[in-house]
Write an enzyme that holds these catalytic residues in place. Structure first.
Site, PDB file in Angstrom:
ATOM      1  N   ARG A 125       0.870  -1.182   0.000  1.00 17.66           N
ATOM      2  CA  ARG A 125       0.000   0.000   0.000  1.00 17.66           C
ATOM      3  C   ARG A 125       0.896   1.218   0.000  1.00 17.66           C
ATOM      4  O   ARG A 125       1.705   1.401   0.896  1.00 17.66           O
ATOM      5  CB  ARG A 125      -0.909   0.000   1.221  1.00 17.66           C
ATOM      6  CG  ARG A 125      -2.146   0.925   1.065  1.00 17.66           C
ATOM      7  CD  ARG A 125      -2.896   1.078   2.379  1.00 17.66           C
ATOM      8  NE  ARG A 125      -2.094   1.797   3.316  1.00 17.66           N
ATOM      9  CZ  ARG A 125      -1.962   1.474   4.620  1.00 17.66           C
ATOM     10  NH1 ARG A 125      -2.597   0.459   5.128  1.00 17.66           N
ATOM     11  NH2 ARG A 125      -1.182   2.187   5.388  1.00 17.66           N
ATOM     12  N   GLU A 144       5.068   6.868   2.401  1.00 13.47           N
ATOM     13  CA  GLU A 144       5.873   5.639   2.445  1.00 13.47           C
ATOM     14  C   GLU A 144       5.140   4.581   1.642  1.00 13.47           C
ATOM     15  O   GLU A 144       3.979   4.744   1.269  1.00 13.47           O
ATOM     16  CB  GLU A 144       6.048   5.149   3.893  1.00 13.47           C
ATOM     17  CG  GLU A 144       4.730   4.771   4.545  1.00 13.47           C
ATOM     18  CD  GLU A 144       4.853   3.780   5.705  1.00 13.47           C
ATOM     19  OE1 GLU A 144       5.928   3.178   5.871  1.00 13.47           O
ATOM     20  OE2 GLU A 144       3.863   3.595   6.416  1.00 13.47           O
ATOM     21  N   ASN A 146       4.153   0.522   2.113  1.00 11.29           N
ATOM     22  CA  ASN A 146       4.125  -0.588   3.063  1.00 11.29           C
ATOM     23  C   ASN A 146       4.167  -1.888   2.282  1.00 11.29           C
ATOM     24  O   ASN A 146       3.250  -2.175   1.517  1.00 11.29           O
ATOM     25  CB  ASN A 146       2.835  -0.538   3.885  1.00 11.29           C
ATOM     26  CG  ASN A 146       2.689   0.788   4.599  1.00 11.29           C
ATOM     27  OD1 ASN A 146       3.296   1.007   5.642  1.00 11.29           O
ATOM     28  ND2 ASN A 146       1.910   1.706   4.029  1.00 11.29           N
ATOM     29  N   LYS A 305      12.511   2.362   5.225  1.00  7.86           N
ATOM     30  CA  LYS A 305      12.581   3.797   4.949  1.00  7.86           C
ATOM     31  C   LYS A 305      13.929   4.172   4.365  1.00  7.86           C
ATOM     32  O   LYS A 305      14.034   5.113   3.574  1.00  7.86           O
ATOM     33  CB  LYS A 305      12.244   4.560   6.219  1.00  7.86           C
ATOM     34  CG  LYS A 305      10.735   4.398   6.444  1.00  7.86           C
ATOM     35  CD  LYS A 305      10.173   4.810   7.712  1.00  7.86           C
ATOM     36  CE  LYS A 305       8.650   4.719   7.698  1.00  7.86           C
ATOM     37  NZ  LYS A 305       8.094   3.423   8.039  1.00  7.86           N
ATOM     38  N   LYS A 364      12.817   9.844  10.742  1.00  9.54           N
ATOM     39  CA  LYS A 364      12.201   8.509  10.739  1.00  9.54           C
ATOM     40  C   LYS A 364      13.212   7.398  10.978  1.00  9.54           C
ATOM     41  O   LYS A 364      14.176   7.267  10.236  1.00  9.54           O
ATOM     42  CB  LYS A 364      11.527   8.252   9.386  1.00  9.54           C
ATOM     43  CG  LYS A 364      10.422   9.223   9.031  1.00  9.54           C
ATOM     44  CD  LYS A 364       9.669   8.738   7.792  1.00  9.54           C
ATOM     45  CE  LYS A 364       8.459   9.591   7.521  1.00  9.54           C
ATOM     46  NZ  LYS A 364       7.632   9.015   6.440  1.00  9.54           N
ATOM     47  N   GLU A 368       7.954   0.339  11.492  1.00 13.21           N
ATOM     48  CA  GLU A 368       6.627   0.399  10.882  1.00 13.21           C
ATOM     49  C   GLU A 368       5.572   0.426  11.978  1.00 13.21           C
ATOM     50  O   GLU A 368       5.842   0.064  13.113  1.00 13.21           O
ATOM     51  CB  GLU A 368       6.388  -0.846  10.010  1.00 13.21           C
ATOM     52  CG  GLU A 368       7.429  -1.083   8.937  1.00 13.21           C
ATOM     53  CD  GLU A 368       7.403  -0.009   7.877  1.00 13.21           C
ATOM     54  OE1 GLU A 368       6.332   0.527   7.595  1.00 13.21           O
ATOM     55  OE2 GLU A 368       8.482   0.308   7.343  1.00 13.21           O
TER      56      GLU A 368
HETATM   57  P1  ADP Z   1       4.827   4.093   9.686  1.00 13.19           P
HETATM   58  O1  ADP Z   1       5.620   3.022   9.029  1.00 13.19           O
HETATM   59  O2  ADP Z   1       5.013   4.138  11.152  1.00 13.19           O
HETATM   60  O3  ADP Z   1       3.389   4.082   9.264  1.00 13.19           O
HETATM   61  P2  ADP Z   1       4.999   6.570   8.186  1.00 13.19           P
HETATM   62  O4  ADP Z   1       6.152   7.008   7.376  1.00 13.19           O
HETATM   63  O5  ADP Z   1       3.788   6.167   7.445  1.00 13.19           O
HETATM   64  O6  ADP Z   1       5.500   5.439   9.178  1.00 13.19           O
HETATM   65  O7  ADP Z   1       4.636   7.737   9.196  1.00 13.19           O
HETATM   66  C1  ADP Z   1       3.588   7.622  10.140  1.00 13.19           C
HETATM   67  C2  ADP Z   1       2.677   8.824  10.061  1.00 13.19           C
HETATM   68  O8  ADP Z   1       3.428  10.031  10.268  1.00 13.19           O
HETATM   69  C3  ADP Z   1       2.015   9.011   8.717  1.00 13.19           C
HETATM   70  O9  ADP Z   1       0.824   8.262   8.653  1.00 13.19           O
HETATM   71  C4  ADP Z   1       1.774  10.513   8.679  1.00 13.19           C
HETATM   72  O10 ADP Z   1       0.606  10.840   9.405  1.00 13.19           O
HETATM   73  C5  ADP Z   1       2.960  11.062   9.424  1.00 13.19           C
HETATM   74  N1  ADP Z   1       4.044  11.422   8.470  1.00 13.19           N
HETATM   75  C6  ADP Z   1       4.999  10.607   8.006  1.00 13.19           C
HETATM   76  N2  ADP Z   1       5.806  11.240   7.143  1.00 13.19           N
HETATM   77  C7  ADP Z   1       5.354  12.506   7.066  1.00 13.19           C
HETATM   78  C8  ADP Z   1       5.770  13.649   6.337  1.00 13.19           C
HETATM   79  N3  ADP Z   1       6.823  13.628   5.537  1.00 13.19           N
HETATM   80  N4  ADP Z   1       5.062  14.801   6.506  1.00 13.19           N
HETATM   81  C9  ADP Z   1       3.991  14.845   7.338  1.00 13.19           C
HETATM   82  N5  ADP Z   1       3.550  13.791   8.046  1.00 13.19           N
HETATM   83  C10 ADP Z   1       4.225  12.624   7.919  1.00 13.19           C
HETATM   84 MG    MG Z   2       2.548   4.594   7.486  1.00  7.27          MG
END
Ligand code: ADP
Ligand code: MG
Length: 474
Positions: A125, A144, A146, A305, A364, A368
């Site tokens: 996704r 990101e 998944n 990541k 980051k 996940e």
């Molecule tokens: P995870 O693998 O924990 O889901 P994500 O990269 O999806 O990691 O980040 C988790 C959440 O953080 C996202 O669902 C979003 O709400 C927020 N987020 C992540 N990256 C960004 C970004 N570049 N700008 C704004 N919000 C972000």
């Molecule tokens: Mg995420």
């Protein structure tokens, strides 16, 4: 459209009535979760949190996200087969990140032994936000991708019906008719069924590898039931069951207590906390087997990541997808600014920039599941502490995306009904199946919109921050 819901949002009585209808509709439609108090049984369940109203999504960006999904499938699949790339990209990370290092060791071990698996199934996704940017023209930006245990494809297959009803109750019949059909559960099941068929044993089952605590079981049941409808047997097992009951025969066919397994669909295995020594052994057993793993360990690593950050380097996509210039252009157009914190001048410079202006970035780690990223003051503090140590290479930096907020009500059991300023994240499900070198299926399988109040920087639905939503295209 934001204007389109304004009248409704001001009418407290109408909102209360619609919310009551919405909750009952969600329960009837099966938009369900087990409760925090009784996560091990389905005697008491509740609705999964969702928005009262569908949220506005720019049509062009929605279409762009769908149009690039097959490209992302191709890319993830290519990375999973590129040992040199994975080795180089993760070299610095695995020196400091123990979890990624252990996954990587299994990856190398199964490659050395030689893969028994010949059919490959990817379910991913790709998640996006809509950045308003400086000029005010919204842009699609990937958050990101998944590649393991991408969830909510099941529950979201039923949220559109709920929102359609709510709009009708609120007198918005025309708008209700415009909500798009969406059935990721079916799309995911089609991919699993195809992999099962190519594996080629009628008696073999599909094994869902599930968590110890299964609050989100109904989401998975949606996909399971689609498989049963196709007369494919499904079993649910945990890592510890695999440790106790799993075995391989001479040709590395996987058996659970004598029952052959064709496909292992992981809904578990992406956080370090689940792996004790036995579970690592179980994971290795599965990876060594001939069974179709969704994902195999290489594809899980392709979703880190660190990999995402390296993909944004000039020329990298060209190396990974030679002969696909159009796919590359579509993929690159979704990238936000991503920065390596590897030791050296490049990392020094961006670390200093982030400490000077922390609100521009997200920090980051290789994790996940939500709730792991660092923002603002916390980002600054952590980066100041680790900026001169190798530990910083376990993180990446990313430009912070700033979506335009919209008002909505977030419906959650036992929570007061109040309006919130919200932002949304759009996910597109991708499914592909490869047999040997031939890609026999490559599709976008539906979408997921998740919405959260602006005061939360991080976290998904399972983490209790975001809620399920339906896009209303503008
Ligand atoms: P995870 O693998 O924990 O889901 P994500 O990269 O999806 O990691 O980040 C988790 C959440 O953080 C996202 O669902 C979003 O709400 C927020 N987020 C992540 N990256 C960004 C970004 N570049 N700008 C704004 N919000 C972000
Ligand atoms: Mg995420």
């Amino acid at each position: 459209m934001a204007a389109g819901w304004q009248d409704v949002l001001r009418d407290a009585a109408a909102v209360r009535e619609a919310a009551a209808v919405a909750v009952d509709a969600a329960l009837l439609a099966g938009v369900l979760m087990r409760t925090g108090e009784q996560p091990h049984a389905s005697d008491v369940v509740n609705y999964a949190p969702f928005t009262l109203l569908p949220s506005p999504v720019p049509r062009a960006l929605f279409e762009q996200a769908y149009a690039v999904q097959q490209d992302f499938n191709l890319l993830v699949d290519a990375i999973s087969q590129n040992k040199e790339f994975l080795q180089q990209t993760l070299a610095s990370t695995i020196k400091v990140d123990d979890f990624t290092a252990r996954l990587f060791r299994i990856y190398m071990q199964v490659l050395e032994e030689g893969l028994a698996q010949t059919v490959f199934l990817g379910i991913n996704r790709s998640d996006y936000m809509f950045d308003c940017g400086l000029e005010g023209r919204a842009a699609l930006r990937q958050i990101e991708i998944n590649t393991i245990a991408a969830s909510f494809g099941g529950l979201t297959s039923h949220t559109t019906d709920v929102h359609r009803l709510v709009l009708k109750v609120l007198g918005k019949t025309e708008e209700a008719s415009q909500l798009l059909p969406n059935n990721p559960a079916k799309g995911l099941a089609l991919g699993i069924a195809k992999a099962w068929q190519l594996y080629g044993s009628q008696r073999a089952v599909v094994m869902f590898l599930v968590e110890e605590v299964q609050r989100n079981i109904f989401d998975q049941r949606c996909v399971e039931n689609e498989l049963w409808n196709r007369n494919i047997r499904v079993v649910r097992k945990r890592f510890r069951d695999v440790f106790e009951q799993g075995s391989l025969d001479a040709s590395r066919r996987l058996y659970m207590d004598g029952q052959e397994v064709a496909v292992v669909y992981y809904r578990e295995g992406y956080v370090p906390q689940v792996y004790n020594q036995q579970n690592w052994e179980a994971r290795l057993l599965l990876e060594r087997s001939r069974a179709v793993k969704c994902p195999d360990i290489a594809t899980q690593l392709a979703g880190t990541k660190k990999v995402q950050q390296e993909l944004s380097r000039p020329g990298m996509l060209e190396k990974l997808l030679p002969g696909h210039p159009e796919a590359i252009a579509r993929i690159r157009a979704t990238f936000a600014g991503l920065y390596s914190l590897d030791e050296g001048e490049e990392g020094d410079r961006i670390a200093a920039a982030a400490i000077a202006d922390p609100d521009r970035f997200v920090l980051k780690p290789q994790r996940e599941g939500g709730g792991n990223n660092l923002y603002g003051e916390e980002l600054k503090e952590v980066l100041e502490k680790i900026k001169d140590s190798p530990e910083r290479t376990s993180y990446i930096l990313m430009d912070k995306i700033r979506p335009q907020p919209a008002l909505n009500y977030l419906l959650r059991a036992h929570s007061p009904l109040q309006v919130s300023e919200c932002i949304s994240e759009l996910g597109i499900f991708g499914v592909y199946v490869r047999q040997g070198q031939e890609l026999v299926l490559n599709e976008a399988a539906g979408h997921l919109l998740r919405t959260k109040a602006v005061e939360h920087t991080d976290g998904g639905v399972a983490a209790g921050v975001a809620v399920l939503d339906t896009p209303y295209l503008l």
